[in-house]
Scaffold this active site. Structure first.
Site, PDB file in Angstrom:
ATOM      1  N   GLU A   8       0.865  -1.186   0.000  1.00 42.91           N
ATOM      2  CA  GLU A   8       0.000   0.000   0.000  1.00 42.91           C
ATOM      3  C   GLU A   8       0.895   1.229   0.000  1.00 42.91           C
ATOM      4  OE1 GLU A   8      -4.368  -1.035   1.858  1.00 42.91           O
ATOM      5  OE2 GLU A   8      -2.854  -0.304   3.255  1.00 42.91           O
ATOM      6  N   ARG A  67      -4.358  -9.463   1.438  1.00 42.17           N
ATOM      7  CA  ARG A  67      -5.766  -9.182   1.121  1.00 42.17           C
ATOM      8  C   ARG A  67      -6.692 -10.342   1.439  1.00 42.17           C
ATOM      9  NH1 ARG A  67      -5.541  -3.904   1.324  1.00 42.17           N
ATOM     10  NH2 ARG A  67      -4.236  -2.976  -0.296  1.00 42.17           N
ATOM     11  N   LYS A  74      -2.471  -7.005   8.337  1.00 43.45           N
ATOM     12  CA  LYS A  74      -1.596  -5.839   8.149  1.00 43.45           C
ATOM     13  C   LYS A  74      -0.503  -5.715   9.212  1.00 43.45           C
ATOM     14  CE  LYS A  74      -5.078  -3.125   5.687  1.00 43.45           C
ATOM     15  NZ  LYS A  74      -4.381  -2.406   4.616  1.00 43.45           N
ATOM     16  N   THR A  78       5.355  -3.272   8.482  1.00 42.07           N
ATOM     17  CA  THR A  78       5.049  -1.974   7.864  1.00 42.07           C
ATOM     18  C   THR A  78       6.403  -1.302   7.678  1.00 42.07           C
ATOM     19  OG1 THR A  78       2.993  -1.888   9.140  1.00 42.07           O
ATOM     20  CG2 THR A  78       3.744   0.181   8.146  1.00 42.07           C
ATOM     21  N   GLU A 108      -6.200  -2.721  -6.182  1.00 37.30           N
ATOM     22  CA  GLU A 108      -6.889  -1.837  -7.130  1.00 37.30           C
ATOM     23  C   GLU A 108      -6.343  -1.993  -8.546  1.00 37.30           C
ATOM     24  OE1 GLU A 108      -7.631   2.338  -5.418  1.00 37.30           O
ATOM     25  OE2 GLU A 108      -6.165   1.469  -4.077  1.00 37.30           O
TER      26      GLU A 108
HETATM   27  O1  LIG Z   1     -12.198  -0.772   2.396  1.00 36.50           O
HETATM   28  C1  LIG Z   1     -11.734  -1.506   3.293  1.00 36.50           C
HETATM   29  O2  LIG Z   1     -12.417  -2.323   3.888  1.00 36.50           O
HETATM   30  C2  LIG Z   1     -10.297  -1.442   3.706  1.00 36.50           C
HETATM   31  C3  LIG Z   1      -9.299  -0.994   2.941  1.00 36.50           C
HETATM   32  C4  LIG Z   1      -7.934  -0.964   3.476  1.00 36.50           C
HETATM   33  O3  LIG Z   1      -7.061  -1.740   3.091  1.00 36.50           O
HETATM   34  C5  LIG Z   1      -7.755  -0.071   4.671  1.00 36.50           C
HETATM   35  C6  LIG Z   1      -6.444   0.533   4.961  1.00 36.50           C
HETATM   36  O4  LIG Z   1      -5.400  -0.036   5.315  1.00 36.50           O
HETATM   37  C7  LIG Z   1      -6.443   2.015   4.909  1.00 36.50           C
HETATM   38  C8  LIG Z   1      -5.762   2.579   3.728  1.00 36.50           C
HETATM   39  O5  LIG Z   1      -4.624   2.202   3.467  1.00 36.50           O
HETATM   40  O6  LIG Z   1      -6.308   3.480   3.081  1.00 36.50           O
HETATM   41 CA    CA Z   2      -3.234   1.126   4.877  1.00 33.03          CA
HETATM   42 MG    MG Z   3       1.033  -2.845   8.273  1.00 32.51          MG
END
Ligand SMILES: O=C(O)/C=C/C(=O)CC(=O)CC(=O)O
Ligand code: CA
Ligand code: MG
Length: 421
Positions: free
Chosen positions: A203, A241, A257, A261, A368
């Site tokens: 991310e 995911r 997660k 990080t 995405e």
């Molecule tokens: O839409 C969701 O359920 C979650 C999406 C994410 O992966 C959340 C997250 O870590 C926040 C981000 O990176 O914007």
């Molecule tokens: Ca995130």
């Molecule tokens: Mg993390």
């Protein structure tokens, strides 16, 4: 005339005298972690500059904040001390100033080639929060995880949504990331399965490093929130995911997660980013008064992600985005975080959330970019990715282009290594 250092700095270097980002580094043989700022191809050892008595301003003159293994003490001193340090260092490094330029002995012990410096985490991070501030990311994730009917949850436009992350597994750029194992539930199968994640993702994020905190029970006013932020780093919120999709209802991200990080080593200060401020997107509906800013600003920071597959010389660009796409601003995130009285501490890390832009080429994660693995991404002829494979190295860069100089963040990199057997 533009500010110039006595050290030669290439116009494309991320670290000119206009930047001076803070990090913590070690050198062989003693491996003592100490604070430094990056300048061109060098790190300036701030413990040596302090010992030489060159921090001579009123706030830092008698401080031991640079004789520390992290920057927390310096950060706790607040914006006036940060400004004093920046002014002192810009003067000391400028081409017109002899104090360091003409002191051969001090130069040789305080200026260390970057390639001899091993970077460590610049701050002790007590708490880490991750926001969800890109509308494009929220919309795409919502569509993928919950369907196209109501992709963005109704609260999203009223408050900067976040979850409490895991501080213990934050690592410095260059640290390998072990593919996590966990539970997932493939579509159609009735029972969950256990094993290495098959949907490992990056991310693209940035994170604010909290400078001065606030006392428990004392929220930070929205128009003072910026003064609590020392600077920004690049951040990769690695995400599994398949684990995430199965575990996150109803309490949000957990083991999907918290296995790692990655942050970049150099904290670029808000003072260095000031020339790159730009208007934040207009917010509709207008936020509640406690989130209404006198001026709502973002920063124009170009971001890029590359993937280097195992055994390949080349890394391939998979996305280009920009910090300016974020809907919720840094002060709004910080003010919201404290509005219930929650206390922040120096060194706390506030992730922005994945920074996706409006274009298909500006999406901030593989979820995405490949639409949950449905449309594999071609890295180069013959190499495709749905999600990350073992041996893939993911490299983020970020930079702001000034007039004849670059204020950059360096890189934030990590390589995926296989799950334990
Ligand atoms: O839409 C969701 O359920 C979650 C999406 C994410 O992966 C959340 C997250 O870590 C926040 C981000 O990176 O914007
Ligand atoms: Ca995130
Ligand atoms: Mg993390």
């Amino acid at each position: 005339m533009a500010l110039k250092s006595f050290i030669e700095v290439h116009p494309d270097s991320h670290f000119p005298i206009q930047n001076l980002p803070y990090g913590v580094f070690m050198t062989a043989p003693d491996l003592l972690p100490r604070p430094g700022v990056a300048i061109g191809e060098y790190v300036l050892d701030l413990s040596e500059i302090a010992s030489a008595g060159l921090f001579d301003g009123p706030l830092l003159k008698n401080s031991d904040c640079f004789n520390q293994p992290n920057l927390n003490k310096f950060l706790s001193l607040g914006r006036p001390a940060w400004k004093e340090a920046r002014a002192t260092l810009q003067k000391l490094l400028s081409s017109a100033e002899p104090a360091l330029r003409d002191n051969e002995a001090l130069r040789s012990k305080s200026l260390i080639p970057l390639k001899k410096a091993a970077m460590v985490l610049p701050v002790a991070i007590h708490d880490y929060t991750d926001f969800f501030s890109s509308m494009y990311h929220a919309k795409n994730c919502g569509t993928i995880f919950r369907g196209p009917e109501n992709p963005i949850v109704p609260n999203w436009f009223h408050l900067p949504i976040a979850y409490h992350g895991r501080a213990s597994s934050i690592v410095i750029s260059g640290t390998d990331i072990v593919r996590p194992r966990g539970q997932s539930k493939p579509v159609g199968d009735s029972s969950p399965q256990f094993g290495p994640s098959a949907k490992l993702d990056f991310e693209l994020e940035m994170a604010a490093v909290v400078g001065t905190g606030n006392l428990l029970g004392n929220p930070v006013d929205i128009n003072e929130a910026e003064d609590h932020i020392f600077g920004l780093v690049l951040m990769n919120d690695w995400s599994a995911r398949d684990i995430q999709a199965w575990e996150y209802v109803p309490l949000g991200p957990f083991l999907g997660k918290s296995f790692g990080t990655t942050v970049s080593p150099w904290i670029v200060t808000l003072d260095a980013l000031e020339p790159f401020k730009c208007d934040a997107p207009k917010q509709d509906p207008p936020p509640l008064p406690y989130l209404s800013e006198k001026a709502s600003k973002n920063y124009d920071i170009s971001l890029e992600v590359q993937i280097r597959p195992a055994g390949e010389q080349d890394a391939y660009v998979v996305t280009r985005s920009n910090f300016k796409h974020l809907y919720w601003t840094l002060p709004q995130q910080l003010a919201h975080h404290t509005v219930n009285g929650c206390n922040l501490q120096p060194g706390d890390l506030l992730g922005t959330g994945t920074i996706s832009g409006p274009e298909p080429e500006s999406l901030g994660c593989l979820l995405e970019l490949t639409w949950n693995g449905q449309n594999p991404l071609e890295l180069c002829t013959g190499i495709h990715r749905k999600f990350l494979e073992d041996g893939d190295e993911v490299v983020f860069t970020g930079q702001c282009k000034g007039d004849g100089y670059t204020v950059g963040f360096g890189t934030c990199a990590g390589k995926i290594v296989p799950s334990p057997p």
